[in-house]
Design a protein around this motif. Structure first.
Motif, PDB file in Angstrom:
ATOM      1  N   ARG A  73       0.823  -1.215   0.000  1.00  0.00           N
ATOM      2  CA  ARG A  73       0.000   0.000   0.000  1.00  0.00           C
ATOM      3  C   ARG A  73       0.857   1.266   0.000  1.00  0.00           C
ATOM      4  O   ARG A  73       0.394   2.330   0.436  1.00  0.00           O
ATOM      5  N   SER A  74       2.074   1.160  -0.483  1.00  0.00           N
ATOM      6  CA  SER A  74       2.996   2.292  -0.413  1.00  0.00           C
ATOM      7  C   SER A  74       2.481   3.516  -1.155  1.00  0.00           C
ATOM      8  O   SER A  74       2.789   4.658  -0.781  1.00  0.00           O
ATOM      9  N   ALA A  75       1.705   3.314  -2.206  1.00  0.00           N
ATOM     10  CA  ALA A  75       1.164   4.455  -2.953  1.00  0.00           C
ATOM     11  C   ALA A  75       0.162   5.259  -2.129  1.00  0.00           C
ATOM     12  O   ALA A  75      -0.142   6.413  -2.465  1.00  0.00           O
ATOM     13  N   PHE A  76      -0.355   4.652  -1.064  1.00  0.00           N
ATOM     14  CA  PHE A  76      -1.352   5.322  -0.220  1.00  0.00           C
ATOM     15  C   PHE A  76      -0.747   5.810   1.097  1.00  0.00           C
ATOM     16  O   PHE A  76      -1.462   6.311   1.955  1.00  0.00           O
ATOM     17  N   LEU A  77       0.572   5.633   1.256  1.00  0.00           N
ATOM     18  CA  LEU A  77       1.255   5.945   2.517  1.00  0.00           C
ATOM     19  C   LEU A  77       1.927   7.314   2.423  1.00  0.00           C
ATOM     20  O   LEU A  77       2.707   7.566   1.507  1.00  0.00           O
ATOM     21  N   HIS A  78       1.637   8.187   3.397  1.00  0.00           N
ATOM     22  CA  HIS A  78       2.157   9.552   3.389  1.00  0.00           C
ATOM     23  C   HIS A  78       2.810   9.853   4.741  1.00  0.00           C
ATOM     24  O   HIS A  78       2.250   9.545   5.789  1.00  0.00           O
ATOM     25  N   GLY A  79       3.977  10.457   4.712  1.00  0.00           N
ATOM     26  CA  GLY A  79       4.625  10.918   5.933  1.00  0.00           C
ATOM     27  C   GLY A  79       4.393  12.401   6.113  1.00  0.00           C
ATOM     28  O   GLY A  79       4.873  13.219   5.315  1.00  0.00           O
ATOM     29  N   ILE A  80       3.615  12.783   7.118  1.00  0.00           N
ATOM     30  CA  ILE A  80       3.324  14.191   7.392  1.00  0.00           C
ATOM     31  C   ILE A  80       3.870  14.515   8.780  1.00  0.00           C
ATOM     32  O   ILE A  80       3.386  13.992   9.787  1.00  0.00           O
ATOM     33  N   LEU A  81       4.858  15.354   8.813  1.00  0.00           N
ATOM     34  CA  LEU A  81       5.539  15.682  10.062  1.00  0.00           C
ATOM     35  C   LEU A  81       4.598  16.376  11.043  1.00  0.00           C
ATOM     36  O   LEU A  81       3.828  17.260  10.663  1.00  0.00           O
ATOM     37  N   ASN A  82       4.658  15.959  12.297  1.00  0.00           N
ATOM     38  CA  ASN A  82       3.882  16.629  13.336  1.00  0.00           C
ATOM     39  C   ASN A  82       4.384  18.048  13.570  1.00  0.00           C
ATOM     40  O   ASN A  82       5.502  18.410  13.185  1.00  0.00           O
ATOM     41  N   GLY A  83       3.571  18.827  14.262  1.00  0.00           N
ATOM     42  CA  GLY A  83       3.993  20.137  14.746  1.00  0.00           C
ATOM     43  C   GLY A  83       3.981  20.148  16.263  1.00  0.00           C
ATOM     44  O   GLY A  83       3.742  19.130  16.914  1.00  0.00           O
ATOM     45  N   ILE A  84       4.244  21.298  16.837  1.00  0.00           N
ATOM     46  CA  ILE A  84       4.094  21.494  18.278  1.00  0.00           C
ATOM     47  C   ILE A  84       3.190  22.704  18.490  1.00  0.00           C
ATOM     48  O   ILE A  84       2.999  23.525  17.585  1.00  0.00           O
ATOM     49  N   ASP A  85       2.638  22.807  19.669  1.00  0.00           N
ATOM     50  CA  ASP A  85       1.788  23.945  20.012  1.00  0.00           C
ATOM     51  C   ASP A  85       2.698  25.129  20.337  1.00  0.00           C
ATOM     52  O   ASP A  85       3.271  25.217  21.427  1.00  0.00           O
ATOM     53  N   ILE A  91      10.824  21.129  20.386  1.00  0.00           N
ATOM     54  CA  ILE A  91      10.698  22.084  21.496  1.00  0.00           C
ATOM     55  C   ILE A  91      12.072  22.619  21.881  1.00  0.00           C
ATOM     56  O   ILE A  91      12.251  23.815  22.126  1.00  0.00           O
ATOM     57  N   ALA A  92      13.077  21.721  21.930  1.00  0.00           N
ATOM     58  CA  ALA A  92      14.428  22.140  22.289  1.00  0.00           C
ATOM     59  C   ALA A  92      14.918  23.249  21.364  1.00  0.00           C
ATOM     60  O   ALA A  92      15.448  24.276  21.819  1.00  0.00           O
ATOM     61  N   GLN A  93      14.731  23.062  20.059  1.00  0.00           N
ATOM     62  CA  GLN A  93      15.208  24.074  19.116  1.00  0.00           C
ATOM     63  C   GLN A  93      14.486  25.401  19.315  1.00  0.00           C
ATOM     64  O   GLN A  93      15.087  26.470  19.223  1.00  0.00           O
ATOM     65  N   ARG A  94      13.183  25.326  19.585  1.00  0.00           N
ATOM     66  CA  ARG A  94      12.433  26.557  19.804  1.00  0.00           C
ATOM     67  C   ARG A  94      12.944  27.313  21.025  1.00  0.00           C
ATOM     68  O   ARG A  94      12.851  28.541  21.092  1.00  0.00           O
ATOM     69  N   TYR A  95      13.513  26.577  21.988  1.00  0.00           N
ATOM     70  CA  TYR A  95      14.000  27.182  23.227  1.00  0.00           C
ATOM     71  C   TYR A  95      15.516  27.393  23.231  1.00  0.00           C
ATOM     72  O   TYR A  95      16.095  27.685  24.275  1.00  0.00           O
ATOM     73  N   ARG A 132      24.925  30.355  16.565  1.00  0.00           N
ATOM     74  CA  ARG A 132      24.293  30.293  15.246  1.00  0.00           C
ATOM     75  C   ARG A 132      23.334  29.103  15.181  1.00  0.00           C
ATOM     76  O   ARG A 132      22.221  29.219  14.648  1.00  0.00           O
ATOM     77  N   MET A 133      23.754  27.945  15.718  1.00  0.00           N
ATOM     78  CA  MET A 133      22.862  26.784  15.754  1.00  0.00           C
ATOM     79  C   MET A 133      21.623  27.086  16.584  1.00  0.00           C
ATOM     80  O   MET A 133      20.502  26.710  16.205  1.00  0.00           O
ATOM     81  N   GLN A 134      21.818  27.755  17.693  1.00  0.00           N
ATOM     82  CA  GLN A 134      20.660  28.112  18.526  1.00  0.00           C
ATOM     83  C   GLN A 134      19.670  28.967  17.742  1.00  0.00           C
ATOM     84  O   GLN A 134      18.464  28.710  17.749  1.00  0.00           O
ATOM     85  N   ARG A 135      20.174  29.986  17.083  1.00  0.00           N
ATOM     86  CA  ARG A 135      19.283  30.896  16.345  1.00  0.00           C
ATOM     87  C   ARG A 135      18.609  30.176  15.173  1.00  0.00           C
ATOM     88  O   ARG A 135      17.434  30.411  14.892  1.00  0.00           O
ATOM     89  N   ASN A 136      19.349  29.314  14.499  1.00  0.00           N
ATOM     90  CA  ASN A 136      18.752  28.554  13.395  1.00  0.00           C
ATOM     91  C   ASN A 136      17.562  27.739  13.890  1.00  0.00           C
ATOM     92  O   ASN A 136      16.499  27.698  13.260  1.00  0.00           O
ATOM     93  N   GLY A 137      17.754  27.040  15.011  1.00  0.00           N
ATOM     94  CA  GLY A 137      16.676  26.220  15.562  1.00  0.00           C
ATOM     95  C   GLY A 137      15.491  27.048  16.005  1.00  0.00           C
ATOM     96  O   GLY A 137      14.335  26.675  15.779  1.00  0.00           O
ATOM     97  N   MET A 138      15.762  28.202  16.613  1.00  0.00           N
ATOM     98  CA  MET A 138      14.673  29.039  17.118  1.00  0.00           C
ATOM     99  C   MET A 138      13.862  29.657  15.985  1.00  0.00           C
ATOM    100  O   MET A 138      12.676  29.979  16.165  1.00  0.00           O
ATOM    101  N   LYS A 139      14.481  29.822  14.821  1.00  0.00           N
ATOM    102  CA  LYS A 139      13.765  30.416  13.682  1.00  0.00           C
ATOM    103  C   LYS A 139      12.973  29.392  12.874  1.00  0.00           C
ATOM    104  O   LYS A 139      12.149  29.768  12.032  1.00  0.00           O
ATOM    105  N   ALA A 140      13.228  28.111  13.089  1.00  0.00           N
ATOM    106  CA  ALA A 140      12.531  27.074  12.315  1.00  0.00           C
ATOM    107  C   ALA A 140      11.040  27.087  12.632  1.00  0.00           C
ATOM    108  O   ALA A 140      10.623  27.381  13.755  1.00  0.00           O
ATOM    109  N   ASP A 141      10.231  26.774  11.638  1.00  0.00           N
ATOM    110  CA  ASP A 141       8.771  26.748  11.802  1.00  0.00           C
ATOM    111  C   ASP A 141       8.327  25.338  12.172  1.00  0.00           C
ATOM    112  O   ASP A 141       8.237  24.454  11.328  1.00  0.00           O
ATOM    113  N   PHE A 142       8.050  25.124  13.461  1.00  0.00           N
ATOM    114  CA  PHE A 142       7.555  23.833  13.926  1.00  0.00           C
ATOM    115  C   PHE A 142       6.073  23.909  14.296  1.00  0.00           C
ATOM    116  O   PHE A 142       5.568  23.056  15.020  1.00  0.00           O
ATOM    117  N   SER A 143       5.380  24.927  13.810  1.00  0.00           N
ATOM    118  CA  SER A 143       3.956  25.075  14.112  1.00  0.00           C
ATOM    119  C   SER A 143       3.146  24.018  13.371  1.00  0.00           C
ATOM    120  O   SER A 143       3.667  23.264  12.539  1.00  0.00           O
TER     121      SER A 143
END
Length: 478
Positions: free
Chosen positions: A237-249, A385-389, A450-461
């Motif tokens: 059923r691979s044609a029907f299988l989708h990976g959709i990444l979760n978000g965080i609140d 969450i870690a990256q956001r913080y 720089r790694m901290q800022r990169n993670g904090m700017k990522a969109d995990f919504s």
């Protein structure tokens, strides 16, 4: 478009893991896509106590041995349908197990009832709400696509989401006599699974689309190791299988507004994080050393999470002079091992058994790095969450961890794109190498910031996942 979401827990009413977070956050994100979502959950005592304006909308005179009804209600801003079946759900504590930790003996019926109620709503039992899509989450809702399939007639489209394949919902074959499914459904192309009834397998077999919570995990499900007995079905059923990444609140997890941390901060004032580190060290009794690399673990203490491997490499942390803070509960042997390590080196290692929401926020805001050495991880929320913080995640290169953390390799560092450290394969020696890599990066404060800022700017919504789900739904209806 109307969607009926079906699951066994929902934040903030009842939660044992990330499933509840998804069911609690996704409806609001889908509303921005013009999709009306109502969530069907069991009427546990905690759920019943939290309802506003509950109204009976469907009577079920005999649902697996007792009277039941479907309530339309709201709670915490969530529009809900609640399956009020006291003979199945009016029990204290954990939704799945008794006080001794043993699964309720009738879990097969308890969650078949949830799926039956979903099928009733899906087939038009409720005036004013006939869903276009029935979206079942994990094995507890897995029979819903099967009930809808065998009911025949015009039915809603169905989606089955796997949050963790390790939990599949297998029950004895004799249960077929109670479930109300036709005899022919007990077959390899039906609900039969290794001479038992497979609830998740049924959902995977009959759903119009299958999703899981990250693209990498979707790929892993199609391997012998990752498929956990269902590899053939996933490949077919691979044609029907989708990976959709979760978000965080991102409302709850927001370092600029978080009332549970010692000092609020943003990318523009990262030095304010130091106050959180100092507060965390004070609270846990760690040595007050601002320049010492402080690692944190916020996790179930379980083999899946690779925390036995971390325990094996504690001498590496000791050699580098680092500190470790652990928050979680789980397997008794791991709890005892970390408590013993903390007693032996209280200024370097701290361990809190259980869960403390305020401490979890402070650990994300105060730790320099967060460890997630999981053997498998469908998505994972801790590393997002870690990256956001502003905490740098150190993760195994599996599942959603691989999809959400950009490894600090030479190319990524030169491109100013890195957000964390990955390692593979998942073994103690590779984790030790990753810890030493992290310690070297810590000494390069410019690269670290720089790694901290990169993670904090990522969109995990939830905005991006909601768009993907909306596209999937619309494709099914087209």
């Amino acid at each position: 478009m109307k969607v009926l979401s079906v699951g066994s827990e929902i934040y903030p009413l009842v939660k044992t893991g990330g499933l509840a977070d998804v069911l609690g956050a996704l409806p609001a994100a889908l509303a921005a896509e013009g999709i009306e979502t109502r969530t069907l959950v069991p009427g546990y005592p905690a759920v019943m106590a939290a309802l506003d304006r509950a109204e009976t909308v469907v009577e079920l005179p005999d649902l697996f041995g007792g009277e039941a009804k479907i309530l339309a209600a709201a709670s915490a801003g969530l529009p809900l349908f609640v399956l009020d079946a006291p003979h199945l759900y009016a029990r204290p504590g954990n939704p799945y197990a008794d006080a001794s930790g043993y699964d309720w003996a009738d879990n097969g019926l308890r969650f078949a009832a949830l799926a039956r109620a979903a099928a009733e709503i899906g087939n038009g039992a409720l005036e004013g709400f006939r869903p276009d899509i029935v979206h079942a989450h994990d094995w507890q809702a897995g029979l819903a696509p099967a009930y809808l399939h065998y009911a025949g007639g015009q039915r809603p489209r169905t989606v089955m989401t796997i949050h963790n394949l390790a939990y599949q919902g297998q029950f004895p074959a004799y249960l077929m006599g109670f479930l109300g499914l036709p005899p022919e459904s007990y077959a390899m192309e039906g609900v039969e699974y290794y001479q038992s009834v497979g609830y998740l397998k049924a959902g995977l077999q009959f759903a119009d689309a299958i999703t899981t919570v990250s693209p990498s995990y979707a790929a892993e499900l199609q391997t012998e190791a990752g498929g956990m007995g269902l590899t053939g079905l996933f490949r077919r059923r691979s044609a029907f299988l989708h990976g959709i990444l979760n978000g965080i609140d991102t409302g709850i997890w927001n370092p600029e507004r978080d009332s549970l941390i010692a000092a609020r901060f943003a990318t523009e004032n990262l030095p304010a994080r130091r106050e959180n580190k100092a507060a965390l060290q004070r609270r846990l009794g760690l040595a007050p050393e601002p320049e010492t690399l402080l690692f944190a673990v916020v996790s179930r203490l379980a083999w899946q999470k690779g925390l036995d491997l971390l325990h094996d490499v504690l001498p590496v942390l000791e050699e580098m002079g680092a500190q470790l803070a652990v928050l979680g509960s789980g397997e008794a042997a791991l709890e005892a091992a970390y408590l013993a390590a903390a007693r032996a080196r209280p200024e370097r290692i701290a361990c809190v058994i259980g869960f403390d929401e305020e401490l979890a926020h402070l650990m994300q805001a105060g730790a320099d790095a967060v460890l997630v050495p999981s053997r498998f991880e469908p998505c994972g929320l801790t590393q997002m969450i870690a990256q956001r913080y502003g905490a740098v995640p150190v993760v195994a290169r599996v599942g959603g961890l691989a999809d959400t953390v950009i490894d600090a390799n030479e190319i990524a560092l030169d491109a100013h794109a890195a957000t964390g450290v990955q390692f593979a394969p998942v073994a103690a020696e590779m984790l030790a190498i990753a810890l030493n890599r992290t310690a070297r990066l810590w000494k390069d404060r410019e690269a670290w910031r720089r790694m901290q800022r990169n993670g904090m700017k990522a969109d995990f919504s939830w905005a991006r996942p909601a768009r993907h789900y909306a596209e999937l739904y619309r494709g099914l209806l087209a």
